[in-house]
Design a protein around this motif. Structure first.
Motif, short mmCIF file in Angstrom:
data_model
loop_
_atom_site.label_atom_id
_atom_site.label_comp_id
_atom_site.label_asym_id
_atom_site.label_seq_id
_atom_site.Cartn_x
_atom_site.Cartn_y
_atom_site.Cartn_z
N TYR A 1 0.85 -1.19 0.00
CA TYR A 1 0.00 0.00 0.00
C TYR A 1 0.89 1.24 0.00
CZ TYR A 1 -3.79 3.21 0.90
OH TYR A 1 -4.70 4.24 0.78
N LYS A 2 0.71 2.07 -0.99
CA LYS A 2 1.50 3.31 -1.12
C LYS A 2 0.62 4.49 -0.71
CE LYS A 2 4.85 0.98 -2.93
NZ LYS A 2 5.51 0.17 -1.95
N THR A 3 1.01 5.13 0.37
CA THR A 3 0.24 6.27 0.86
C THR A 3 0.63 7.54 0.09
OG1 THR A 3 1.90 6.75 2.55
CG2 THR A 3 0.06 5.32 3.18
N ASN A 4 -0.26 8.50 0.11
CA ASN A 4 0.01 9.81 -0.44
C ASN A 4 0.64 10.64 0.68
OD1 ASN A 4 -0.65 12.74 -0.80
ND2 ASN A 4 -1.41 11.98 -2.76
N LYS A 5 1.91 10.97 0.52
CA LYS A 5 2.67 11.65 1.60
C LYS A 5 2.08 13.01 1.95
CE LYS A 5 5.32 8.14 1.79
NZ LYS A 5 4.81 7.04 2.58
N ILE B 1 -1.25 3.69 7.37
CA ILE B 1 -1.54 5.12 7.54
C ILE B 1 -1.30 5.53 9.00
CG2 ILE B 1 -3.41 6.83 7.53
CD1 ILE B 1 -4.54 5.07 5.10
N LEU B 2 -1.85 4.75 9.93
CA LEU B 2 -1.68 5.09 11.35
C LEU B 2 -0.21 5.05 11.75
CD1 LEU B 2 -4.72 3.31 13.04
CD2 LEU B 2 -4.52 5.68 12.24
N ASP B 3 0.54 4.08 11.24
CA ASP B 3 1.98 4.01 11.53
C ASP B 3 2.69 5.25 11.01
OD1 ASP B 3 1.75 1.55 12.81
OD2 ASP B 3 2.50 0.40 11.09
N PHE C 1 -15.00 0.14 1.89
CA PHE C 1 -13.97 0.50 0.93
C PHE C 1 -13.99 2.02 0.73
CE2 PHE C 1 -17.80 -0.65 -1.41
CZ PHE C 1 -17.96 0.41 -2.28
N PRO C 2 -12.86 2.59 0.30
CA PRO C 2 -12.80 4.05 0.18
C PRO C 2 -13.54 4.60 -1.02
CG PRO C 2 -10.73 3.07 -0.54
CD PRO C 2 -11.59 1.94 -0.02
N ARG C 3 -13.96 5.84 -0.89
CA ARG C 3 -14.52 6.58 -2.03
C ARG C 3 -13.36 7.01 -2.93
NH1 ARG C 3 -20.20 8.17 -2.77
NH2 ARG C 3 -21.20 7.39 -0.92
N GLU C 4 -12.26 7.47 -2.30
CA GLU C 4 -11.06 7.88 -3.04
C GLU C 4 -9.91 6.95 -2.64
OE1 GLU C 4 -10.32 12.10 -2.65
OE2 GLU C 4 -12.48 12.52 -2.79
N THR C 5 -9.23 7.28 -1.56
CA THR C 5 -8.22 6.41 -0.96
C THR C 5 -8.52 6.36 0.53
OG1 THR C 5 -6.62 8.16 -0.47
CG2 THR C 5 -6.45 7.10 -2.65
N VAL C 6 -7.96 5.38 1.22
CA VAL C 6 -8.23 5.26 2.65
C VAL C 6 -7.81 6.54 3.36
CG1 VAL C 6 -7.81 3.93 4.75
CG2 VAL C 6 -7.96 2.75 2.55
N GLU C 7 -6.58 7.03 3.07
CA GLU C 7 -6.10 8.22 3.79
C GLU C 7 -6.85 9.48 3.41
OE1 GLU C 7 -2.89 7.54 0.56
OE2 GLU C 7 -4.29 6.34 1.72
N SER C 8 -7.29 9.62 2.15
CA SER C 8 -8.05 10.83 1.79
C SER C 8 -9.45 10.80 2.39
CB SER C 8 -8.08 11.04 0.27
OG SER C 8 -8.76 9.99 -0.36
N ASP C 9 -10.05 9.62 2.48
CA ASP C 9 -11.35 9.50 3.14
C ASP C 9 -11.23 9.84 4.62
OD1 ASP C 9 -12.07 8.53 0.61
OD2 ASP C 9 -13.27 6.89 1.43
N ILE C 10 -10.19 9.33 5.27
CA ILE C 10 -9.97 9.63 6.70
C ILE C 10 -9.74 11.13 6.87
CG2 ILE C 10 -8.40 9.32 8.66
CD1 ILE C 10 -7.99 6.40 7.66
N LEU C 11 -8.97 11.74 5.97
CA LEU C 11 -8.71 13.18 6.06
C LEU C 11 -10.02 13.97 6.00
CD1 LEU C 11 -6.73 15.55 6.22
CD2 LEU C 11 -6.54 15.43 3.70
#
Length: 175
Positions: free
Chosen positions: A58-62, A98-100, A151-161
């Protein structure tokens, strides 16, 4: 002296009970985890077969991660997943990555593994309206501010944001 000894026994007993609740994980007849779980549970066979590759790949968006860091302070999360569920097997490792990366305080996360009926023997799911997994429920000051479902609408981290920043967000099953 007796009061001191009694105090030590009492504190030790309370600590053991609290620890027991935290690690109240069992397996169902199919070998799926049920109850309170954490990342360490997924780093054991057979769960690491899906957890480790999905975490590592999984590649996060920095940029999004950097925006999340300050916003996740003061947030608590109650999450539900199923080790039997393909969406949970995909999203839970991404969630942990993401949490890490944001340095999340894991004392503010409770992750519950549920059976195929979205239940646990101790009814840890009761009152949380869990219909699909994974379900990640975000709280600020004890109030639910949003949830990620399946599941995300966009990405997991952008949805959490979107959830933690207060921007409009509807999970995958909201109209």
């Amino acid at each position: 002296m007796k009061k001191i000894l009694l105090g030590v026994i009492l504190v030790t007993s309370i600590g053991c009970l609290a620890q027991k609740k935290e690690t109240s994980v069992t397996k169902d007849e199919e070998g799926n985890l049920i109850g309170n779980v954490n990342k360490a549970n997924f780093l054991q066979e057979p769960y690491t077969d899906w957890f480790s590759p999905n975490y590592n790949n999984y590649k996060t968006n920095k940029e999004t991660i950097n925006k999340l860091k300050p916003l996740l302070k003061g947030i608590s999360i109650k999450a539900f997943m199923g080790t039997w569920c393909s969406d949970s097997q995909e999203q839970t490792p991404a969630f942990y990555k993401i949490l890490d990366e944001v340095g999340f305080n894991y004392k503010n996360l409770e992750l519950v593994a549920v059976n195929r009926d979205r239940e646990t023997p101790n009814n840890l799911q009761k009152g949380y309206d869990v219909e699909r997994v994974p379900t990640l429920i975000f709280y600020k000051d004890g109030k639910e501010i949003g949830r990620f479902v399946e599941f995300p609408r966009e990405t997991v981290e952008s949805d959490i944001l979107k959830i933690v920043s207060g921007k409009p967000y509807k999970h995958s099953y909201e109209d």
